[in-house]
Design a protein around this motif. Structure first.
Motif, PDB file in Angstrom:
ATOM      1  N   VAL A 218       0.848  -1.184   0.000  1.00 43.86           N
ATOM      2  CA  VAL A 218       0.000   0.000   0.000  1.00 43.86           C
ATOM      3  C   VAL A 218       0.889   1.241   0.000  1.00 43.86           C
ATOM      4  O   VAL A 218       2.025   1.210   0.497  1.00 43.86           O
ATOM      5  CB  VAL A 218      -0.936  -0.015   1.232  1.00 43.86           C
ATOM      6  CG1 VAL A 218      -0.144   0.102   2.520  1.00 43.86           C
ATOM      7  CG2 VAL A 218      -2.004   1.057   1.146  1.00 43.86           C
ATOM      8  N   GLY A 219       0.391   2.337  -0.557  1.00 39.78           N
ATOM      9  CA  GLY A 219       1.108   3.597  -0.488  1.00 39.78           C
ATOM     10  C   GLY A 219       1.305   4.006   0.956  1.00 39.78           C
ATOM     11  O   GLY A 219       0.351   4.060   1.730  1.00 39.78           O
ATOM     12  N   ALA A 220       2.543   4.288   1.336  1.00 37.38           N
ATOM     13  CA  ALA A 220       2.858   4.533   2.738  1.00 37.38           C
ATOM     14  C   ALA A 220       2.122   5.739   3.307  1.00 37.38           C
ATOM     15  O   ALA A 220       1.832   5.796   4.506  1.00 37.38           O
ATOM     16  CB  ALA A 220       4.365   4.711   2.905  1.00 37.38           C
ATOM     17  N   SER A 221       1.793   6.725   2.471  1.00 45.86           N
ATOM     18  CA  SER A 221       1.103   7.923   2.959  1.00 45.86           C
ATOM     19  C   SER A 221      -0.322   7.622   3.408  1.00 45.86           C
ATOM     20  O   SER A 221      -0.947   8.443   4.078  1.00 45.86           O
ATOM     21  CB  SER A 221       1.081   9.000   1.876  1.00 45.86           C
ATOM     22  OG  SER A 221       0.314   8.585   0.759  1.00 45.86           O
ATOM     23  N   MET A 222      -0.845   6.460   3.053  1.00 38.73           N
ATOM     24  CA  MET A 222      -2.211   6.088   3.404  1.00 38.73           C
ATOM     25  C   MET A 222      -2.303   5.403   4.766  1.00 38.73           C
ATOM     26  O   MET A 222      -3.399   5.168   5.259  1.00 38.73           O
ATOM     27  CB  MET A 222      -2.780   5.138   2.343  1.00 38.73           C
ATOM     28  CG  MET A 222      -2.853   5.706   0.944  1.00 38.73           C
ATOM     29  SD  MET A 222      -4.098   7.004   0.796  1.00 38.73           S
ATOM     30  CE  MET A 222      -5.605   6.055   1.066  1.00 38.73           C
ATOM     31  N   LEU A 223      -1.168   5.065   5.359  1.00 39.05           N
ATOM     32  CA  LEU A 223      -1.177   4.220   6.548  1.00 39.05           C
ATOM     33  C   LEU A 223      -1.436   5.002   7.829  1.00 39.05           C
ATOM     34  O   LEU A 223      -1.165   6.190   7.926  1.00 39.05           O
ATOM     35  CB  LEU A 223       0.144   3.466   6.662  1.00 39.05           C
ATOM     36  CG  LEU A 223       0.344   2.370   5.613  1.00 39.05           C
ATOM     37  CD1 LEU A 223       1.750   1.812   5.682  1.00 39.05           C
ATOM     38  CD2 LEU A 223      -0.683   1.265   5.787  1.00 39.05           C
ATOM     39  N   GLY A 224      -1.959   4.289   8.802  1.00 41.49           N
ATOM     40  CA  GLY A 224      -2.279   4.830  10.119  1.00 41.49           C
ATOM     41  C   GLY A 224      -3.072   3.775  10.856  1.00 41.49           C
ATOM     42  O   GLY A 224      -3.173   2.625  10.425  1.00 41.49           O
TER      43      GLY A 224
END
Length: 336
Positions: A218-224
């Motif tokens: 997954v695109g890392a900026s989408m993680l949380g």
């Protein structure tokens, strides 16, 4: 000190917006009229940032840009069908598709994004060699014990929809190991019995959050939301987490072809995270008519210091000076 006036980034941004407004108000006294508005479609990953960029420009009196998030594949097809002025993609256009556009295409990198191996396996501090990464994605590894963690079934989460992120991810897998046999592209036939399909980056994140033992890309900026990311072996043999610093290091070793598409998918740069994709804005080389200057200036704003800084705040990767220089140089091709 001479006669050169050095502007702060905010002043530069405002000046670019004002130039857009001036160019589009020719003979009418109206800024950003319906006739002079631009249409844009693009990848879902950077959609929030693009919407913010475009809204800020419009609210400052600049050109109005109608932007829709449709995914990279749909965005490129919209450009081929000539239904938009601009397209945003996390995968570059291939030569066979570029040949379909008689007006020509200018392909301009504007951002980058790290692609993470994200997982939901409490108590596991995951480090993946490149060979293990390929084995996980291919379905060869089915139990967390094979990765040095507590026993448990591995579920592989992948994109169900055509995706530029999938394209970049599979190109890296192919570069990592000859064991990779699933090919490359925006849509892959995943053969693993433990595979779970999810739509979009947001769908992959939701699947990871809801499924213990799941791992996916997954695109890392989408993680949380407590989802962890694996440290991944790079071309120098280091185990690196995906973040702004390690992705920026990757960009230092990135090689581009004549269409500004990446050609080295496993560069050996110390400190670099090994799976990073560029994000491109696509424009027509000719046939833009009175919109030519507006399109050029819109891309110039994307490449401005202030716009790049805002990208970093949202978890995306700004371009380094070398890449920015290459991108800015080809903006002038628009309209030639």
């Amino acid at each position: 000190m001479g006669g050169t006036l050095l502007l702060e980034p905010s002043m530069l941004f405002a000046r670019q917006v004002l130039r857009l407004c001036t160019l589009l108000a020719v003979g009418t006294g109206v800024c950003a009229s319906t006739e002079s508005s631009l249409t844009s479609v693009g990848a879902s990953l950077p959609a929030r940032l693009y919407s913010e960029w475009f809204a800020r420009g419009a609210n400052s009196g600049g050109v109005k840009i109608q932007h829709r998030s449709v995914g990279s594949v749909s965005a490129r097809w919209a450009l081929i069908r000539q239904t938009v002025d601009l397209a945003v993609s996390t995968a570059p256009m291939q030569p066979r598709d570029l040949a379909k556009v008689r007006r020509g295409v200018v392909q301009i990198p504007v951002l980058a994004e790290a692609i993470a191996f994200a997982y939901n396996q409490p108590g596991c501090d995951l480090k993946l060699t490149q060979k293990q990464a390929v084995q996980v994605a291919s379905g060869m590894i089915t139990d967390w014990e094979q990765l040095g963690c507590k026993p448990g079934a591995v579920s592989w989460v992948h994109r169900s929809d055509p995706s530029g992120i999938t394209n970049a991810f599979t190109l890296s897998m192919q570069a990592f190991s000859s064991q990779w046999s699933l090919g490359t592209g925006t849509l892959i036939r995943w053969q693993a019995d433990n595979a779970l399909a999810a739509k979009g980056n947001s769908g992959v994140v939701a699947a990871l959050q809801n499924k213990r033992g799941a791992i996916g890309y997954v695109g890392a900026s989408m993680l949380g939301g407590g989802i962890r990311t694996a440290a991944l072996e790079n071309g120098s043999g280091e185990f690196i987490q995906p973040d702004g610093i390690s992705a920026a290091a990757y960009l230092k070793g990135m090689q581009l072809d004549s269409n500004l598409a990446g050609i080295d998918h496993n560069p050996s740069v110390d400190g670099s995270y090994p799976i990073v994709t560029l994000i491109w804005v696509l424009a027509y080389r000719s046939g833009n008519g009175i919109k030519t200057e507006a399109i050029r200036d819109t891309v110039d704003v994307m490449l401005s210091r202030q716009a790049q800084s805002r990208a970093e705040q949202l978890g995306l990767i700004p371009l380094n000076d070398e890449l920015l220089s290459k991108s800015r140089a080809v903006v002038e091709w628009i309209g030639q």
